[in-house]
Design a protein around this motif. Structure first.
Motif, PDB file in Angstrom:
ATOM      1  N   UNK A  30       0.828  -1.199   0.000  1.00 17.25           N
ATOM      2  CA  UNK A  30       0.000   0.000   0.000  1.00 17.25           C
ATOM      3  C   UNK A  30       0.869   1.259   0.000  1.00 17.25           C
ATOM      4  N   UNK A  31       0.219   2.383  -0.241  1.00 17.65           N
ATOM      5  CA  UNK A  31       0.909   3.677  -0.254  1.00 17.65           C
ATOM      6  C   UNK A  31      -0.082   4.769   0.132  1.00 17.65           C
ATOM      7  N   UNK A  32       0.354   5.682   1.010  1.00 15.29           N
ATOM      8  CA  UNK A  32      -0.413   6.877   1.360  1.00 15.29           C
ATOM      9  C   UNK A  32       0.361   8.076   0.835  1.00 15.29           C
ATOM     10  N   UNK A  33      -0.245   8.843  -0.051  1.00 18.57           N
ATOM     11  CA  UNK A  33       0.494   9.923  -0.695  1.00 18.57           C
ATOM     12  C   UNK A  33      -0.430  11.035  -1.185  1.00 18.57           C
ATOM     13  N   UNK A  34       0.185  12.195  -1.385  1.00 18.73           N
ATOM     14  CA  UNK A  34      -0.508  13.323  -2.026  1.00 18.73           C
ATOM     15  C   UNK A  34       0.064  13.567  -3.415  1.00 18.73           C
ATOM     16  N   UNK A  35       1.052  12.784  -3.805  1.00 15.73           N
ATOM     17  CA  UNK A  35       1.829  13.017  -5.026  1.00 15.73           C
ATOM     18  C   UNK A  35       1.484  11.984  -6.093  1.00 15.73           C
TER      19      UNK A  35
END
Length: 271
Positions: free
Chosen positions: A115-120
């Motif tokens: 998984x990944x949590x990002x704004x980019x």
């Protein structure tokens, strides 16, 4: 034999069983298996992995009015050796109410569960490529892993970018949470493990009990105590396998071909 699934598992299960034992798999789709639990955590699975598989098989048998049922259930977690790598474990249960037996095929294999949590968006692109997208699906949520808002079935770059922008706009922290979609029809890697579990099941079904000839004479227990190659002390390594019939209970302990265990596996030589 009834197979209850809505995620395309019949594509790998049916041809393998047909080739191995001449089994005619009847696809059952009249029940939403997501009600029994989802990997996207919309609905938590009740009970253990094998209990969920049994329940699916029983529902399929009832809907198809057949005495034979088949269903699979998967799980994901860290590998048991290092705890560093994600592992997919699949169980495929065969229920025969005519013979009153249950046989379970099992397999484990690598997975891209991550998984990944990002704004980019660029980070999201890198993550997607690393997980095999678009061949392997992705799920997107706003804010964090447990947000109830969710978009599934994402399998194109256009739909992924749209879902990413939607999630960032919906989130009070501006973040999108991306994770691999490990539902069988969205995960080629998981389909490979399901195929391996099917082959394991077929091998067990082709092994009859030497007493009553019931299929599924299989390993039910491993006996530890294989002696260390250096000091001769018993180790935790298996020295024998106990095979048992699910119908008549006949069992046999078969010694393994290995005569000694590596010293590195000995609690005395390598405490």
């Amino acid at each position: 034999m009834a197979l209850l699934t809505q995620h395309g598992k019949e594509k790998v299960v049916a041809p393998l069983l047909a080739a191995a034992i001449g089994c005619d798999v009847v696809l059952v789709t009249d029940f939403d298996t997501d009600q029994l639990g989802t990997f996207t955590r919309d609905i938590l699975r009740a009970g253990t992995q094998i209990e969920a598989a049994r329940k699916k098989a029983r529902i399929g048998m009832e809907l198809a009015h057949l005495p034979l049922g088949l269903a699979s259930e998967g799980s994901f977690g860290p590998d048991p050796f290092t705890g560093m790598f994600p592992l997919n474990v699949e169980m495929l249960v065969w229920i025969d109410d005519t013979l009153e037996v249950e046989v379970v095929g099992m397999a484990s294999g690598k997975t891209n569960f991550s998984h990944l949590l990002t704004t980019d968006w660029e980070q999201a692109e890198v993550f997607a490529r690393a997980t095999g997208f678009p061949g392997h699906g992705i799920v997107v949520r706003p804010r964090h892993a447990d947000d109830s808002r969710i978009r599934k079935g994402i399998a194109t770059w256009e739909s992924l970018r749209e879902a990413f922008l939607w999630a960032c706009d919906e989130a009070d922290n501006g973040c999108a949470f991306l994770e691999t979609d490990v539902r069988a029809h969205m995960s080629p890697m998981r389909m490979e493990v399901i195929a391996s579990a099917t082959r394991d099941l077929a091998r067990k079904l082709c092994t009859p009990c030497p007493v009553c000839n019931t299929p599924g004479f299989q390993i039910v227990e491993r006996v530890s105590g294989l002696p260390c190659e250096d000091c001769g002390a018993p180790t935790r390594e298996a020295r024998a396998d106990i095979h048992r019939c699910a119908r008549c209970g006949h069992q046999v302990a078969l010694e393994r071909p290995e005569k000694t265990a590596p010293a590195g596996h000995c609690d005395w030589c390598n405490p």
